[in-house]
Design an enzyme around this catalytic site. Structure first.
Site, PDB file in Angstrom:
ATOM      1  CG  PHE A  63      -1.794 -21.187  90.539  1.00  0.00           C
ATOM      2  CD1 PHE A  63      -0.701 -20.377  90.206  1.00  0.00           C
ATOM      3  CD2 PHE A  63      -2.770 -21.411  89.570  1.00  0.00           C
ATOM      4  CE1 PHE A  63      -0.604 -19.802  88.939  1.00  0.00           C
ATOM      5  CE2 PHE A  63      -2.677 -20.854  88.307  1.00  0.00           C
ATOM      6  CZ  PHE A  63      -1.601 -20.040  87.994  1.00  0.00           C
ATOM      7  CG  ASP A  96     -11.843 -27.328 106.601  1.00  0.00           C
ATOM      8  OD1 ASP A  96     -12.528 -26.793 105.703  1.00  0.00           O
ATOM      9  OD2 ASP A  96     -11.630 -28.545 106.666  1.00  0.00           O
ATOM     10  CG  ASP A 110     -13.376 -22.385  81.512  1.00  0.00           C
ATOM     11  OD1 ASP A 110     -12.976 -23.224  82.356  1.00  0.00           O
ATOM     12  OD2 ASP A 110     -12.734 -22.113  80.483  1.00  0.00           O
ATOM     13  CE1 TYR A 138     -12.138 -27.465  90.436  1.00  0.00           C
ATOM     14  CE2 TYR A 138     -12.158 -27.534  88.036  1.00  0.00           C
ATOM     15  CZ  TYR A 138     -12.002 -26.827  89.210  1.00  0.00           C
ATOM     16  OH  TYR A 138     -11.716 -25.486  89.171  1.00  0.00           O
ATOM     17  CG  ASN A 189      -4.207 -29.877  75.747  1.00  0.00           C
ATOM     18  OD1 ASN A 189      -4.450 -28.738  76.142  1.00  0.00           O
ATOM     19  ND2 ASN A 189      -4.923 -30.930  76.139  1.00  0.00           N
ATOM     20  NE  ARG A 210      -8.072 -34.731  82.913  1.00  0.00           N
ATOM     21  CZ  ARG A 210      -7.793 -33.413  82.968  1.00  0.00           C
ATOM     22  NH1 ARG A 210      -8.600 -32.525  82.415  1.00  0.00           N
ATOM     23  NH2 ARG A 210      -6.713 -32.982  83.575  1.00  0.00           N
TER      24      ARG A 210
END
Ligand code: NAD
Ligand code: TYD
Length: 357
Positions: free
Chosen positions: A11, A58, A134, A159, A258, A291
Site C-alpha cells: 500500500f 525476500d 506510531d 505487530y 472509529n 480485538r
C-alpha cells in the site's frame, strides 16, 4: 541516484514509488516478496517505465539482497517491507517475527556491508530510511499528550512489538556501526491501493455491497489519520533533509474515534454511491467482539518534522477521505482482483467467530 525501495508493491510502498516517479523521477529498484499484501497491479502505470526496476525477493535473503545492492549501487534504501496488519499478527505472529525483526536485521547487515564498501563521499551521502509506526509507543489515555519522538516504547500487539524490535535494531546500527539510518514513525494511513483488511477500505467495500460494517468493541478507540500521499511527501523530505540517527514522527493531527470516522464515511457513501443495496449506509453499522489487547488511542505530535523539515500535510481528513472513496468506486477491477479466495478465507477467520452485540 538510484534508490532501493523494499515493500514497494504494498500500500504505502506503491504510493511512494508512484509519488517518487511524479516528483523526483530517478531510478527505483523495488524489492518485494509479493506476499498477499503485495500487488504488482498497484504499479501497472509503470509497466513500460524504465525508471522502475521490479525484483521479487525476500529482505531476509542476504545473498540476494547483497547481490542487488552491488548491482544497482543505490544511494539510499527506503524500507517499507513488513507484515503490517494487527489482526493478522494476533492470529499468526510468526511471519511478523520473521519479516519485521529477522528480515530487517538481515537487511541492515546487507546494507552495512554494502555501505562499508563505498568510497568515503558515497558513504557520507548514503541513507537507510526505516519506515515505522506510531503503534510502537503503545496506547494513550484520553488526556495524555500525543506521542513525541522521545515517548517511551510500550508496544502491545505482536505487530507493534515486532516493529519496535526493528526500530531498536535500526537505532543500534547507527550507534554501533555508524550506518546513516533515519527512522520515521507514522500514524494510520489511508488512500488508494490499501488492502481491504484495514479499517477504511474494508468499510468502503462492505458499504458498497450492503455487508455489515463491523466495529470492534464500543467504537470509541481513537486513531490519528494521515492521507498516504502526505506520508510519501514527508518521507521524501526526511530522505532529503533528515539528520542521520534521528527519529521523525509523522501525523496529520487528525484524531477521531472509529465511530465518528465510520459515520463520516457512511455519509460520503450515501452521496457518492446512492445505488448501494442498503442505504443510508449507517444502517449497516454492527458492533462486534473487540480485538484482544485493542489499543485505545494513538496520536502523533508532528512538531519536529513540521519545524525542522518544513513538512505539512496538504489533505484534510475530509478531502483525503473523499479522494479515497472515489478511488475505490472508480477501480472495481482492482477490488475484484484482491478479494479472491484467500481474502475470503481471511474474512472468515477474522470475523466468522466474533460475537455480534
Ligand atoms: P502492506 O502490508 O500493504 O505492504 C507490505 C509490503 O511488503 C507488501 O508488498 C509485501 O509483499 C512486502 N513484503 C512483506 N514481507 C516481505 C519480505 N520478507 N521481503 C520483501 N517484501 C516483503 O504494508 P503498508 O501498509 O504499505 O506498510 C508499509 C510500511 O509502513 C510497514 O513497514 C508498516 O509497518 C509501516 N506503516 C504502515 C502504516 C499504515 O497505516 N499502513 C502506518 C505507519 C507505518
Ligand atoms: P486498522 O485499520 O486495522 O489499523 P490499526 O489497528 O493498525 O490502527 O484498524 C483501525 C481501527 O479500526 C482500530 O481501532 C481497529 C478498528 N477496526 C474495527 O473496528 N473493525 C474492523 O473491521 C477493523 C479492520 C478495524
Amino acid at each position: 541516484m538510484t534508490i532501493l525501495v523494499t515493500g514497494g508493491a504494498g500500500f504505502i510502498g506503491a504510493n511512494f514509488v508512484l509519488d517518487w516517479m511524479a516528483e523526483v523521477g530517478t531510478l527505483i529498484v523495488n524489492l518485494d516478496k509479493l506476499t498477499y499484501a503485495g500487488n504488482l497491479r498497484n504499479l501497472a502505470s509503470l509497466e513500460t517505465d524504465t525508471r522502475h526496476v521490479f525484483t521479487r525477493g525476500d529482505i531476509g535473503d542476504p545473498e540476494f539482497v547483497t547481490a542487488l545492492l552491488r548491482e544497482h549501487t543505490p544511494r539510499a534504501i527506503v524500507h517499507f517491507a513488513a507484515e503490517s496488519h494487527v489482526d493478522r499478527s494476533i492470529h499468526g505472529p510468526e511471519d511478523f517475527i520473521d519479516t519485521n525483526i529477522v528480515g530487517t536485521f538481515r537487511l541492515l547487515e546487507a546494507a552495512r556491508g554494502y555501505w562499508q564498501s563505498l568510497p568515503a563521499k558515497e558513504q557520507a551521502a548514503f541513507r537507510f530510511l526505516h519506515v515505522s509506526t506510531d503503534e510502537v509507543y503503545g496506547s494513550l489515555g484520553p488526556e495524555d499528550p500525543a506521542f513525541s519522538e522521545t515517548s517511551g516504547y510500550a508496544p502491545n500487539s505482536p505487530y507493534s512489538a515486532s516493529k519496535a524490535a526493528s526500530d531498536h535494531l535500526v537505532r543500534a546500527y547507527f550507534h554501533t556501526y555508524g550506518l546513516p539510518v533515519i527512522t520515521s514513525n507514522c500514524s494510520n494511513n489511508y488512500g488508494p491501493f490499501q488492502f481491504p483488511e484495514k479499517l477504511i477500505p474494508l468499510m468502503i467495500l462492505h458499504g458498497m455491497t450492503g455487508k455489515p460494517l463491523p466495529i470492534y468493541g464500543d467504537g470509541l478507540n481513537v486513531r490519528d489519520w494521515l492521507y498516504v500521499g502526505d506520508h510519501c511527501a514527508a518521507l521524501r523530505r526526511v530522505l532529503a533533509k533528515g539528520r542521520p540517527g534521528e527519529v521523525y514522527n509523522i501525523g496529520g493531527r487528525s484524531e477521531m474515534t472509529n465511530l465518528d470516522l465510520i459515520g463520516t464515511l457512511c455519509a460520503l457513501l450515501d452521496e457518492l454511491h446512492p445505488q448501494s443495496p442498503v442505504t443510508p449506509h449507517e444502517k449497516l453499522i454492527t458492533f462486534v467482539e473487540d480485538r484482544p489487547g485493542h489499543d485505545r488511542r494513538y496520536a502523533i505530535d508532528a512538531a519536529k518534522i513540521e519545524h525542522e523539515l518544513g513538512w505539512q500535510p496538504s489533505e484534510t481528513f475530509a478531502s483525503g477521505l473523499r479522494r479515497t472513496v472515489a478511488w475505490y468506486l472508480d477501480n472495481p477491477q482492482w477490488i475484484t482482483e484482491v478479494t479472491s479466495g484467500q481474502y475470503r478465507n481471511w474474512i472468515d477467520t477474522n470475523y466468522g467467530q466474533r460475537v455480534t452485540s
